[in-house]
Design a protein around this motif. Sequence first.
Motif, mmCIF file in Angstrom:
data_model
loop_
_atom_site.group_PDB
_atom_site.id
_atom_site.type_symbol
_atom_site.label_atom_id
_atom_site.label_comp_id
_atom_site.label_asym_id
_atom_site.label_seq_id
_atom_site.Cartn_x
_atom_site.Cartn_y
_atom_site.Cartn_z
ATOM 1 N N THR A 12 0.820 -1.212 0.000
ATOM 2 C CA THR A 12 0.000 0.000 0.000
ATOM 3 C C THR A 12 0.855 1.264 0.000
ATOM 4 O O THR A 12 0.379 2.326 -0.368
ATOM 5 C CB THR A 12 -0.954 0.029 1.216
ATOM 6 N N ALA A 15 1.933 1.461 -4.064
ATOM 7 C CA ALA A 15 0.872 1.407 -5.076
ATOM 8 C C ALA A 15 0.085 2.719 -5.085
ATOM 9 O O ALA A 15 0.119 3.494 -4.132
ATOM 10 C CB ALA A 15 -0.066 0.239 -4.780
ATOM 11 N N LYS A 16 -0.622 2.947 -6.178
ATOM 12 C CA LYS A 16 -1.428 4.160 -6.318
ATOM 13 C C LYS A 16 -2.781 3.959 -5.641
ATOM 14 O O LYS A 16 -3.522 3.038 -5.982
ATOM 15 C CB LYS A 16 -1.624 4.478 -7.799
ATOM 16 N N PHE A 17 -3.098 4.827 -4.687
ATOM 17 C CA PHE A 17 -4.390 4.800 -3.998
ATOM 18 C C PHE A 17 -5.449 5.333 -4.955
ATOM 19 O O PHE A 17 -5.292 6.392 -5.552
ATOM 20 C CB PHE A 17 -4.320 5.668 -2.733
ATOM 21 N N GLU A 35 -9.779 -0.013 0.816
ATOM 22 C CA GLU A 35 -9.092 0.919 -0.064
ATOM 23 C C GLU A 35 -8.679 0.170 -1.330
ATOM 24 O O GLU A 35 -8.111 -0.915 -1.259
ATOM 25 C CB GLU A 35 -7.842 1.486 0.618
ATOM 26 N N TYR A 37 -6.351 -0.080 -4.651
ATOM 27 C CA TYR A 37 -5.026 0.340 -5.109
ATOM 28 C C TYR A 37 -4.740 -0.258 -6.469
ATOM 29 O O TYR A 37 -5.285 -1.298 -6.840
ATOM 30 C CB TYR A 37 -3.936 -0.146 -4.140
ATOM 31 N N LYS A 39 -1.174 -1.259 -8.716
ATOM 32 C CA LYS A 39 0.282 -1.346 -8.793
ATOM 33 C C LYS A 39 0.759 -0.706 -10.091
ATOM 34 O O LYS A 39 -0.006 -0.545 -11.022
ATOM 35 C CB LYS A 39 0.724 -2.815 -8.742
#
Length: 143
Positions: A12, A15-17, A35, A37, A39
């Motif tokens: 987390t 990676a892009k939220f 949430e 995410y 990669k």
Amino acid sequence: MKKIINGRLYNTETAKFLGEDNYSNARDFAHWSEELYQKRTGEFFLYGQGGPMSRYAQTTGQNEWSGGEQIQPLSVDAARKWAEKHLSADEFEAIFGGITEDDSKKNATFSISRDAIELLARMASETGKTRSELVEEMIRNCK
């Protein structure tokens, strides 16, 4: 949270939220938060946590439970379904692109090398276009 699942790293921190949803507050034993995410390789995953009466509960003994957390890899279709259910229309479109309500587009499934997928994900990130838009552009430019 950082976890290796089936030989793949999910983190987390790197990676892009993309978005989140939750239920209640930490004082409620049934509370949970999730949430979404993505990669850099384009893979999606869900990070979830919750209380002892949530889907993230973990057993600590006989009839004893505590809250827990988990990472779950998602297919593109599963990520789209999760986002459709838990995110706003604007958030959904920012991730997956606009929705076409006619039947002029069809889903296609195919396999390409990991390098090509990573390159496609980088190109999408740099251009702001979806991967589908980029692939369609490439196909049309080959005529």
